[in-house]
Scaffold this motif. Sequence first.
Motif, PDB file in Angstrom:
ATOM      1  N   VAL A   1     -16.542   7.168  -5.826  1.00  0.00           N
ATOM      2  CA  VAL A   1     -15.142   6.757  -5.861  1.00  0.00           C
ATOM      3  C   VAL A   1     -15.020   5.326  -6.367  1.00  0.00           C
ATOM      4  CG1 VAL A   1     -14.492   8.321  -3.986  1.00  0.00           C
ATOM      5  CG2 VAL A   1     -15.164   5.970  -3.457  1.00  0.00           C
ATOM      6  N   ALA A   2     -13.800   4.932  -6.645  1.00  0.00           N
ATOM      7  CA  ALA A   2     -13.552   3.611  -7.215  1.00  0.00           C
ATOM      8  C   ALA A   2     -13.192   2.563  -6.177  1.00  0.00           C
ATOM      9  CB  ALA A   2     -12.432   3.698  -8.257  1.00  0.00           C
ATOM     10  N   HIS A   3     -12.401   2.933  -5.170  1.00  0.00           N
ATOM     11  CA  HIS A   3     -11.838   1.948  -4.237  1.00  0.00           C
ATOM     12  C   HIS A   3     -12.062   2.349  -2.782  1.00  0.00           C
ATOM     13  CE1 HIS A   3      -8.988   2.226  -7.780  1.00  0.00           C
ATOM     14  NE2 HIS A   3      -9.488   1.009  -7.914  1.00  0.00           N
TER      15      HIS A   3
ATOM     16  N   ASP B   1     -10.223   5.576  -1.208  1.00  0.00           N
ATOM     17  CA  ASP B   1     -10.295   6.815  -1.978  1.00  0.00           C
ATOM     18  C   ASP B   1     -11.006   7.904  -1.182  1.00  0.00           C
ATOM     19  OD1 ASP B   1      -9.055   5.571  -4.104  1.00  0.00           O
ATOM     20  OD2 ASP B   1     -10.886   5.274  -5.273  1.00  0.00           O
TER      21      ASP B   1
ATOM     22  N   CYS C   1     -18.907   3.512  -3.599  1.00  0.00           N
ATOM     23  CA  CYS C   1     -17.613   2.947  -3.983  1.00  0.00           C
ATOM     24  C   CYS C   1     -17.862   1.749  -4.892  1.00  0.00           C
ATOM     25  CB  CYS C   1     -16.836   2.530  -2.734  1.00  0.00           C
ATOM     26  SG  CYS C   1     -15.204   1.854  -3.071  1.00  0.00           S
TER      27      CYS C   1
ATOM     28  N   PHE D   1     -13.135  12.422  -8.008  1.00  0.00           N
ATOM     29  CA  PHE D   1     -11.770  12.759  -8.382  1.00  0.00           C
ATOM     30  C   PHE D   1     -11.810  13.567  -9.685  1.00  0.00           C
ATOM     31  CE2 PHE D   1      -8.742   9.569  -6.188  1.00  0.00           C
ATOM     32  CZ  PHE D   1      -9.479   9.593  -5.028  1.00  0.00           C
TER      33      PHE D   1
ATOM     34  N   GLY E   1      -8.190  11.288 -12.942  1.00  0.00           N
ATOM     35  CA  GLY E   1      -8.036  10.316 -11.869  1.00  0.00           C
ATOM     36  C   GLY E   1      -7.026  10.675 -10.819  1.00  0.00           C
TER      37      GLY E   1
ATOM     38  N   HIS F   1      -5.031   6.362 -12.410  1.00  0.00           N
ATOM     39  CA  HIS F   1      -5.608   5.022 -12.329  1.00  0.00           C
ATOM     40  C   HIS F   1      -6.886   4.979 -13.173  1.00  0.00           C
ATOM     41  CE1 HIS F   1      -7.149   1.250 -10.864  1.00  0.00           C
ATOM     42  NE2 HIS F   1      -6.200   1.128  -9.952  1.00  0.00           N
TER      43      HIS F   1
ATOM     44  N   ASP G   1      -9.468   3.136 -13.007  1.00  0.00           N
ATOM     45  CA  ASP G   1     -10.683   3.016 -12.197  1.00  0.00           C
ATOM     46  C   ASP G   1     -11.137   4.379 -11.679  1.00  0.00           C
ATOM     47  OD1 ASP G   1     -10.703   0.302 -12.569  1.00  0.00           O
ATOM     48  OD2 ASP G   1     -10.248  -0.224 -10.494  1.00  0.00           O
ATOM     49  N   HIS G   2     -10.178   5.199 -11.254  1.00  0.00           N
ATOM     50  CA  HIS G   2     -10.527   6.538 -10.778  1.00  0.00           C
ATOM     51  C   HIS G   2     -11.185   7.339 -11.894  1.00  0.00           C
ATOM     52  CE1 HIS G   2      -7.141   6.487  -7.478  1.00  0.00           C
ATOM     53  NE2 HIS G   2      -8.138   5.668  -7.204  1.00  0.00           N
TER      54      HIS G   2
ATOM     55  N   THR H   1     -15.226   8.767 -12.102  1.00  0.00           N
ATOM     56  CA  THR H   1     -15.583  10.161 -12.387  1.00  0.00           C
ATOM     57  C   THR H   1     -16.402  10.270 -13.660  1.00  0.00           C
ATOM     58  OG1 THR H   1     -13.651  10.990 -11.202  1.00  0.00           O
ATOM     59  CG2 THR H   1     -14.654  12.466 -12.823  1.00  0.00           C
TER      60      THR H   1
END
Length: 244
Positions: free
Chosen positions: A28-30, A33, A56, A129, A133, A137, A139-140, A144
């Motif tokens: 995940v990014a954040h 999440d 993360c 995700f 995303g 987003h 970042d999402h 992935t």
Amino acid sequence: MGEDTQATTRAGQVRALLDEPGAVLAVVAHPDDESFGLGAVLDRLAAAGTPVTVLCFTRGEASTLGGEQADLGAVRAKELDTAATVLGVTRTVLLDYPDGDLAHVSLDELAGHVESLAAEVRPTYLLAFDPDGVTSHPDHMRATEAALAVADRSVLPVVGWTLPAQVADQLNAEFGTALVGSRPDVVDLTLPVSRKRQREAIACHRSQSTDNPLLHRRLDLLGDTEHLRLLRPQLLPPPAHERS
């Protein structure tokens, strides 16, 4: 193979992966999440005895929520630890890439972190995700991408969390958001879930969940189901007559 048979096969693969006793690596990014998006799925896996590791990439310091915090990145790191415990996550690995800027980080570099951790964890599959995303987003999407890059090199399957298009469209109409959902024909598995521990984990992310009506409306619309896609299939052995 007909479309119905293919869909049944993909659904069977996703269900078989979820039922495997082997470990799972979520990418995940954040911080949040793992709870806001994957929480009910991770809870289901952990409750079944599956070891779950979460990787993360950022500390989420650029969020527009919780901005009154002196060091939002540090706050969100602690929230992640607490939420992961609630969900039964075995291990979390939090990196320090800049929030909101993952798209400018080398994909090979990000994938390298996934690959190194996968070598330790030896997951049966990666969980991430959907490629869009879900929230659009960047970042999402990049997180992935990193998972898929590793899957392509290591033949690991990847399961993606998605929203039904109907739910995404409803939320976009209500909140003016840019959520991206999946049509029913591309959702491989609709999974019954419990929201109890997910909601408890969400509450641990106080900086992000206290004033977040979109999140709570999404959970209400989804009810007791989550929706998954097989982003990279499990490589099955060839039929016996094709083996040398």
